[in-house]
Structure formats: C-alpha cells, structure tokens
Design a protein around this motif. Structure first.
Motif, PDB file in Angstrom:
ATOM      1  N   HIS A 244     -11.976   1.610  -5.082  1.00 39.35           N
ATOM      2  CA  HIS A 244     -11.355   1.009  -6.008  1.00 39.35           C
ATOM      3  C   HIS A 244     -11.454  -0.711  -5.697  1.00 39.35           C
ATOM      4  O   HIS A 244     -11.019  -0.821  -4.539  1.00 39.35           O
ATOM      5  CB  HIS A 244      -9.913   1.143  -6.203  1.00 39.35           C
ATOM      6  CG  HIS A 244      -9.896   2.412  -7.093  1.00 39.35           C
ATOM      7  ND1 HIS A 244      -9.583   3.679  -6.659  1.00 39.35           N
ATOM      8  CD2 HIS A 244      -9.757   2.604  -8.688  1.00 39.35           C
ATOM      9  CE1 HIS A 244      -9.399   4.605  -7.926  1.00 39.35           C
ATOM     10  NE2 HIS A 244     -10.002   3.750  -9.075  1.00 39.35           N
TER      11      HIS A 244
ATOM     12  N   ASP B 187      -5.506  -1.823 -10.152  1.00 38.82           N
ATOM     13  CA  ASP B 187      -5.807  -0.892  -9.023  1.00 38.82           C
ATOM     14  C   ASP B 187      -5.495  -1.726  -8.020  1.00 38.82           C
ATOM     15  O   ASP B 187      -5.993  -1.245  -6.631  1.00 38.82           O
ATOM     16  CB  ASP B 187      -7.483  -0.671  -9.066  1.00 38.82           C
ATOM     17  CG  ASP B 187      -7.796   0.228 -10.260  1.00 38.82           C
ATOM     18  OD1 ASP B 187      -6.781   0.865 -10.783  1.00 38.82           O
ATOM     19  OD2 ASP B 187      -8.875   0.114 -10.731  1.00 38.82           O
TER      20      ASP B 187
ATOM     21  N   ARG C  99      -9.274  -5.769 -12.441  1.00 38.03           N
ATOM     22  CA  ARG C  99      -8.563  -4.734 -12.649  1.00 38.03           C
ATOM     23  C   ARG C  99      -7.153  -5.059 -11.849  1.00 38.03           C
ATOM     24  O   ARG C  99      -6.795  -4.307 -10.971  1.00 38.03           O
ATOM     25  CB  ARG C  99      -8.851  -3.422 -12.394  1.00 38.03           C
ATOM     26  CG  ARG C  99      -9.862  -2.953 -13.503  1.00 38.03           C
ATOM     27  CD  ARG C  99     -10.039  -1.468 -13.774  1.00 38.03           C
ATOM     28  NE  ARG C  99     -10.774  -1.499 -14.959  1.00 38.03           N
ATOM     29  CZ  ARG C  99     -11.354  -0.051 -15.426  1.00 38.03           C
ATOM     30  NH1 ARG C  99     -11.021   0.855 -14.887  1.00 38.03           N
ATOM     31  NH2 ARG C  99     -12.140   0.015 -16.566  1.00 38.03           N
TER      32      ARG C  99
HETATM   33 MG    MG Z   1      -8.717   3.510 -12.810  1.00 33.45          MG
END
Ligand code: MG
Ligand code: ATP
Length: 884
Positions: free
Chosen positions: A85, A75, A68
């Motif tokens: 994260h 993130d 991501r």
């Molecule tokens: Mg998220």
C-alpha cells in the motif's frame, strides 16, 4: 520487464483496442468539493459517468497519479508496515463510457495479464459480487458466466459489498466489481495452503492487482440506488503491485519503481535495506521511499505545504517521513530533499512536471524539513521538561492533553512521543490523547458540516454551454437545482443549460448577478451571490429564501451578470497576464505561477522566485506593465486550439492544471504574453488604464506574492496618496520641496532633543547636590526622604542609584510627580536589610497605598507608580516614619 516497459505495454495494449490514451490528471483534485486528491483513475471522468459531459472518446486508457491519504480511501497507516500500500501510486486504467461492458473488460484483462505480461494462470484468482439483499442488488451472474470458462469455477471467489461493490463516495456512480488477485508466494508455501484461502486476507504476497468496476447505478443522497442512463466500465490496476508480480518480487519496494530511491537512502544513512517486514530501519526506509513521491509530486502539481486543507495533508506526510528518518536512520539534517533529483529523473518521461520544477520542489522540501527539524528539537526539549516535572512528582504517565498539545502545536506525531517517553521510562495516556483528538475532530466536523440534497431535474442537458466570453446576458433554461445546508445557512444551487456566468476557476472569482423570471405579470429576481464549478457543471449559488415554488414552475430565465463587476475582474485578469510576462522579463524565466486571485478589487499573483523582489525590479515590472497597457494591445483569443499547437505557440501552461485536448489561448502580442487560460479578458489592454503595486512579500519558501490594483482602484489609490501629500504640504505651510521640509523638521527635532537631554542631565546633577545637603543620620544609618522634580521614572531610578554610590549605609525614599503620575523609589543599604530585616519591595508597596498604586522589586531597590499624586507627601511622611 522494466517498470517503464510494463507501463508502456499497458497503454499500447489498450491503444490497439481502440482506446484513446489520455494524460494523468493532477494529484490535487480540481473543481470537486467532495474530493481533495485524485484517489482513483476514474475521478477525472466522474462527470462522464454522471452524464454531465461528453468524454473525448468512448474508450479511454491512462495511468493516473493517485493519493490515498484522506477521506474515504486512507491507506497512510499501512504504508511502510506492509509492502503493497502506498500513499501515492499509479493506477493503470481502461474505461468504457457507454461503450463495451463486462464481456470485453473481462476478456481483455485476462489477455493482457496472461499473454502480454505472461503471469502464470494458476496463480490468478478472480472475485465476483455475491449480491446484497438490503441494497436490493442481485448476484453478478453475468460476470460469473463470463469468468467461468476462462479461469474455471474453483478460481472464482464470491465477494460481499465491502470488497466487491465499488462506490466513489457517499453519493454518485457505483456498481459491482470483479477483482483479480495474484498469489506470489514460493511454490513450497503454495503447496501447503491454496492461494484461494488467502485472497482478501491481508497476506502480503496474495494481493489484489486489478479491479474491474461495472458501473450500473447512481447512489442518491437518501441512500437509494437508481440505474445509470448508460452502463460503463471503470478499471484500476495498481502499477507498483503489477510490477511486483511481473518482476517476481515479494514486495513493491523490491521493484525498480523504488530501488533507485532506496539505494540513495542507504547511501545517505549508511544503513543497508534488508527488506524485512517488521524491523524498524526497513520500515522507515519504505515510509521515506513512499512519502517522498507523494510530497514531490503534490508540490510539482502546485500544492505548497501549509496549515490548511490539502497543504496540511502534504505537510503531515512530509513530517512523518522526517521523523522516521530522524528516529530510525539518524538524519538530523534535511535529507528528503536529496531524494528529489533521482525521482525527477526516473519519472521524467511519464510525469515531466517534477523534472521541470526539480529545484523548486527540492527547495520547498528542504525548507519544510529544516523547519520541522527545529520544532522536533524544541518538542524534545519540552518533553524533557515534562518528564523532569513528572519525576519530581514521582509520576510515570504523560497525560493525554500534553501529548495532544505536542502533536497539535509542535507537529509531534503521537508515536514519536510514545517512543521517546518509553526510552525514558515513561508511558503516555493514549486514551486521553484519543479523547482530546476526537474532541478536536468533532469541533472541526461541526464547522464543516453540510448536507447536500438531491438534484431536482427540470430539463435534461448534455452539458452546460458557457456564453460568458461574448456576453454578460442571456436567455436560458433551468436544468436542475438542489438545496444545500451549510454553515452559512441554506443555499440554492442552480444549473442552467447555457449561461454567461463565469464560475470561479483559474484564480478568477465567480460572477455575481441575477436570474430574472417572468411569473405571471410580475418579474421575479433571483440574486446570484457566487458561481462555482463542480466538475463540468456551472453552479449558480443563491442565498435567497424559499425558491422551490418559483424554480419548480418556471424554467425560462434571463441570466444577467453584474457587468461592472465583471469588467473590473477582466481588467485585473488581463493585468495578471501582463504582470506574469513582465516578471519573467525582469526576474528570469524560472518565474512560474504558483497561484493567483483575480477579483474586482485587486489581483494577487504568487510565483516561484527565491529572493525578495527589489524596489528597482518592482519599478521596472510596473513600468513594463503600464507600457503594455498604453500600447493598447488587442486581445487575441483562440478557442479550441489543439493542445500541441498551443504549446508550439509558446503558451505558458501551469503545472497542476488539467488541460483537455483542446485549449483556449490568450495572447497579448505573440512576442510578449501567450497563456493557456479560461478566464475573461479585456478587448484591448488600454481598458486596464493603470496598474499599481500595493505589496510584495513572501508566501512560503521560494514563493513570492505580489498584490496590485488596476483601473479605477489604481486611480483611487493614487488620489488617496495625493490627498495625504496635500495635507502634509498644508501642515508644512506649502514648502517648495516637501521632503526637504520634513527632513529639516526631523533634523531640528533631533537637535532639540539633544539640548533637552543635556539640560535634564544638568538639572539632575543639581537635584542630586541638593539632596546630599538634606542627608540626616538616624540610628546608625543615613536617610534621605524627599520629593524631587525629575522628568521620568528612569531619572528617578538613576538618582537613587547615584546617591547610593555617593554615600555608604544610606536609605533613600524619593517621590516625584511625573506629568501627573506619582512615582516612588526606595533604596535600602545592606545593613538595614540584614539587621532589621527590611525589604525595599515591601516598603514601597506600603507607601504606594497612599498614592493609590502598587509596585515591587528587590530587597535593596524597588519602585512603585500610582494614580493619586496628592498622596505623594503622605507617602513620603510614612517613609520618613518607617526609616526612623
Ligand atoms: Mg484499499
Ligand atoms: P486494497 O484492498 O488492496 O486496499 P482497494 O480495494 O482499495 O485495494 P481499489 O480501490 O479497487 O483498491 O483500487 C484499484 C487497484 O489499485 C487495486 O487493485 C490495487 O492494485 C491498487 N491500489 C489500491 N490502493 C493502493 C495503494 N494504497 N497503494 C498501491 N496500490 C493500490
């Protein structure tokens, strides 16, 4: 429970609930223009939700590598600063494709968490979608009614569209979701403040672990929602967060998913990780422990750090890690590379692709690191220079454009620039930087802007039947089409129910050709300029204008592939397989394909190998490939082979490719070349005719590139070379041995050159002697102003220096016409420079006006060139005058 056990229990649990366990798709998304990286478990199943393909089973579960760092889910900026994260993480997921729905999904999730993993029930909260009037989606009563008896009303939280409505992109399947959150705080804190108040409040120990998405809708390009034909379940659970909860840790980095790597970082840096939230060495260690995973697995899945697209994303992540190590842990030499073996070993059972390519991945990372550490130093030097200049001007702020340039050209992260600036008592113009950055983003957005219309559906299909292995023509029906607006203009994308057109993939270029329609008495041709894949759809792309009327009213077409072009492509594809096998024979089995291009004109093959391929090795590879061509080995094509069986046959699979349970195996002699491949091939190798290399070179660290041609193109190449040779022979008057003749010419030439050099030197001596007879005295110094005949500007300069060496206190002006170009040289003695304030540079400029030229130099010596040789004598006369 170890992290491996946690993962295993998940898969076992759903296997027992009749789910098929499938492998993770590669990190890098394939055949999906809307996605660079797989960013969720469902990405690889998108087509099944859209109804474009049939899933391998109606219940599926897996662990998926996700990244991501770009697009909708990014993130990156949180990673390391928070503890939950990651850039790359594993998403555990279970799916129902039109099978079970909310009831089973909810009760199984609860059973797994509380009975298998034994998470305390009083620390779990769930959320339910509250509805959204604007979208016309109601409150998720069904989920509420299911959760209520399980968790009790006061553990349910209502969530808005942002948190509880999942969409995979701007368009596509979507629906309400129920999240499960866990409160991991110490009991004392829980007693003070109930966890319910901290859900979705960015608290590091009250985090979402599982998202159960109930897909019910499809979002269309105009923003409206339509119900999906069948309802599905898509769940995603963050594996690292789950490990934190089960192992009772306060941070993902304290679980055994990360502790090995952190230990190595501690050893390499000599700094101890304390787990603090905000202290810099700790943040840096988390960033590094995280980023090395993303970078390593991306490279193992076939990506190479580069300056474009996905490759650039990986390069940026790597640089970010390097700079954290450099700034906060004192790493000035490559260090990330040393983390690869630990990681490879740890994941050898789950994601074996890293361990299998450990040395390759480590080398790529090492070279990237070394290169960036060099620019890091250059950037630092540039910064030094900038701050010195600012100090001179008594300024304290580095302007935004400069910060941007450091970022853009040196890959210098802004925060690093800011940090170094601060250390030296400067600040940066952050706003100015943002402005420059936005301007660049706007530029690239404009480049990439495109808009995709909704599909116009003409016929319902279950999937597309590909006929191209057996035929290049077929009757078909148009299933749907849409219009796409991009930089190239308007395109029509057309989907047929069955097609002989091969869509670009596996390096093989897409087919071109036409679709023939009968409109009344007339035949209408739609030209197909390219064929691409989008998930499992085969999309025929036409640049023809205004096709709506035709497409809306006629669906039967005769699809015709440009067959000659296809033959040339197949020649090159089969040749690529023969080449791959020959390279492994000659260079070794470490050779693995890293990319390829197979087109009608040429083929390109990238592969891992750490040295230049020598001429001898190339000759041998080419010899083997051509031998295999002459052997006329028939194609052995097996479709729908179970993957395990294919591997037993010794088929070479590529890392970073997604293979289904059934694969196609292409064999040219079982003891020579067996590959998993979806491309088109020759019926027997003899059709390739001839194979010739055109180049060998390096693409990046550890990756070589070979380019070659086959068949007619190879013949054309040989003919071209023959023609050159024939011309040479003719010029050389048909000698017996051309090479010898050329060598003789070269020898003769160098002999002659030597003679010329000697003669010119002799002549120069003569000129010098003559000049010395022309010296005259004037006002206490000597003067020579003469026109001379010399072969070059260098000789003129040499002459001036020689004269100066012969005679003290001598002023010289020499002019010469060298092949039509007038040249001047001026040499002045110190006396004239000091006493009379003369300057050879100024003098020569003045004289050069006469020859329509310019020049300059030092006070004692200067030269000029011009374009008007007739002015030489005037220039010399002027010189004589000025030196009186
Ligand atoms: Mg998220
Ligand atoms: P969050 O709000 O915490 O960022 P999310 O809403 O983006 O999570 P989903 O897209 O629903 O998460 O993904 C499903 C699950 O994947 C989440 O419940 C979480 O456990 C996990 N997850 C999501 N993003 C990350 C990440 N960057 N690193 C680790 N795990 C993640």
């Amino acid at each position: 429970m170890t992290s491996s056990e946690i993962r295993q229990h998940f898969l076992d649990f759903f296997r027992q609930k009749d789910h098929l366990i499938v492998p993770s798709a590669p990190l890098v998304a394939k055949n999906d223009p809307t996605l660079m990286f797989n960013n969720s478990g469902m990405a690889q199943f998108k087509d099944f939700f859209l109804g474009n393909g049939t899933p391998p089973a109606r219940r599926v579960a897996d662990t998926q590598k996700c990244l991501r760092v770009s697009g909708k889910h990014n993130d990156l900026e949180d990673v390391g600063f928070d503890t939950y994260h990651h850039t790359m993480f594993e998403m555990l997921g279970n799916w129902s494709f039109g099978d079970y729905f909310k009831k089973e999904a909810i009760s199984w999730a609860w059973e797994l968490l509380t009975e298998v993993y034994k998470l305390p029930k009083d620390r779990l909260y769930v959320s339910v979608f509250q509805g959204d009037e604007k979208d016309g989606v109601p409150f998720d009563q069904e989920a509420w009614d299911l959760w209520k008896p399980i968790v009790g009303e006061n553990r349910i939280i209502l969530g808005n569209k942002k948190d509880n409505f999942w969409e995979m992109g701007d368009t596509g399947p979507c629906g309400p979701c129920s999240e499960i959150h866990v409160d991991l705080r110490p009991q004392a804190e829980v007693d003070q403040k109930p966890g319910k108040e901290l859900v979705n409040a960015d608290h590091p120990q009250v985090v979402e672990i599982w998202n159960l998405v109930f897909m019910q809708f499809n979002r269309k390009a105009d923003g409206s929602l339509e119900p999906l034909p069948a309802r599905h379940v898509d769940t995603g659970m963050g594996f690292e967060r789950l490990c934190m909860a089960i192992q009772s840790k306060l941070s993902n980095y304290d679980t055994d998913v990360f502790t090995n790597t952190i230990r190595v970082i501690e050893e390499l840096s000599g700094i101890t990780y304390t787990g603090s939230q905000r202290e810099y060495p700790d943040v840096a260690m988390r960033v590094i422990a995280d980023h090395i995973r993303a970078v390593s697995f991306a490279i193992a899945d076939g990506l190479i750090p580069s300056n474009a697209r996905a490759g650039y994303v990986i390069r940026r992540i790597l640089r970010r890690a390097v700079r954290y190590g450099y700034s906060y842990l004192g790493f000035t030499e490559p260090f990330l590379t040393k983390l690869v073996p630990t990681l490879a070993l740890q994941f050898a059972d789950v994601f074996p692709e890293l361990n299998a390519q450990r040395d390759f991945v480590a080398t790529v990372i090492r070279e990237e690191e070394a290169a960036f550490l060099r620019t890091l130093e250059n950037g630092l030097k540039l910064l030094d220079k900038i701050t010195a200049e600012l100090t001179e001007k008594s300024q304290k702020t580095i302007d935004g454009e400069t910060v941007f340039e450091l970022n853009d050209t040196f890959g210098f992260p802004v925060d690093l620039t800011a940090l170094i600036a601060r250390e030296n008592g400067f600040s940066i113009d952050e706003a100015g930087f943002q402005k420059a950055l936005q301007a660049q983003k706007a530029r690239s957005r404009k480049d990439a802007s495109s808009s995709t219309g909704d599909w116009t559906e003409l016929h319902d299909i279950d999937g597309v039947e590909f006929l191209g292995y057996d035929q290049t023509q077929a009757e078909a029906r148009i299933a749907k089409y849409r219009k796409v607006q991009n930089k190239q203009g308007t395109q029509y994308q057309i989907v047929l129910d069955r097609t002989p057109f091969y869509a670009e993939s596996g390096g093989q270029i897409g087919d071109t050709g036409s679709l023939e329609l009968q409109v009344g008495d007339e035949k209408v041709l739609i030209r197909i300029a390219d064929t691409k894949k989008e998930n499992d759809l085969i999309i025929h792309i036409s640049n023809d204008k205004d096709l709506e009327t035709v497409l809306d009213n006629h669906s039967a077409v005769l699809a015709k592939v440009d067959a000659d072009r296809r033959t040339a492509i197949s020649d090159n594809h089969s040749a690529t397989h023969l080449l791959h096998a020959a390279l492994r024979d000659v260079l070794g089995t470490h050779v693995a394909q890293k990319g390829s291009y197979v087109g009608p004109d040429a083929l390109r093959f990238d592969f891992s190998h750490f040295a230049k391929v020598t001429d001898d090795e190339l000759t041998e590879v080419e010899r083997i490939v051509n031998q295999k061509i002459r052997e006329n080995i028939p194609l052995d094509e097996k479709r729908n082979v179970p993957i395990e069986e294919a591997k037993k046959l010794g088929a070479m699979a590529l890392f970073g490719e997604k293979y289904g349970d059934f694969v196609r195996v292409i064999t040219f002699d079982p003891s020579y070349s067996v590959e998993l491949c979806g491309g088109t091939h020759v019926p027997a190798t003899g059709q390739i005719g001839l194979f010739k290399f055109t180049s060998e070179g390096s693409v990046s660290t550890g990756v070589r590139r070979i380019e070659a041609v086959t068949a007619e193109k190879a013949l054309a190449l040989l003919n071209e070379q023959q023609a050159t040779l024939d011309q040479l022979k003719e010029l050389l008057k048909a000698p017996k041995d051309v090479v010898k003749a050329v060598q003789a010419l070269l020898d003769e030439r160098s002999q002659l050159q030597k003679k010329i050099d000697a003669l010119e030197a002799e002549k120069l001596q003569q000129v010098k002697a003559d000049l010395l007879t022309k010296v005259h005295a004037s006002n206490g110094h000597y003067v020579i102003v003469e026109r001379v005949d010399v072969p070059s500007a260098d000789a003129l300069k040499q002459l001036a220096y020689d004269l100066k060496a012969k005679l003290d206190n001598l002023a010289v002006v020499l002019g010469s016409d060298i092949g039509g170009k007038p040249q001047l040289a001026v040499m002045l003695p110190d006396e004239l420079i000091k006493d009379k304030n003369l300057h050879a540079g100024n003098l020569v400029k003045e004289l050069a006006k006469e020859i329509r030229g310019g020049g300059g130099g030092q006070p004692f010596f200067a030269t000029a060139g011009g374009s008007d040789a007739t002015g030489l004598d005037r220039a010399l006369a002027k010189g004589r005058e000025l030196l009186k």
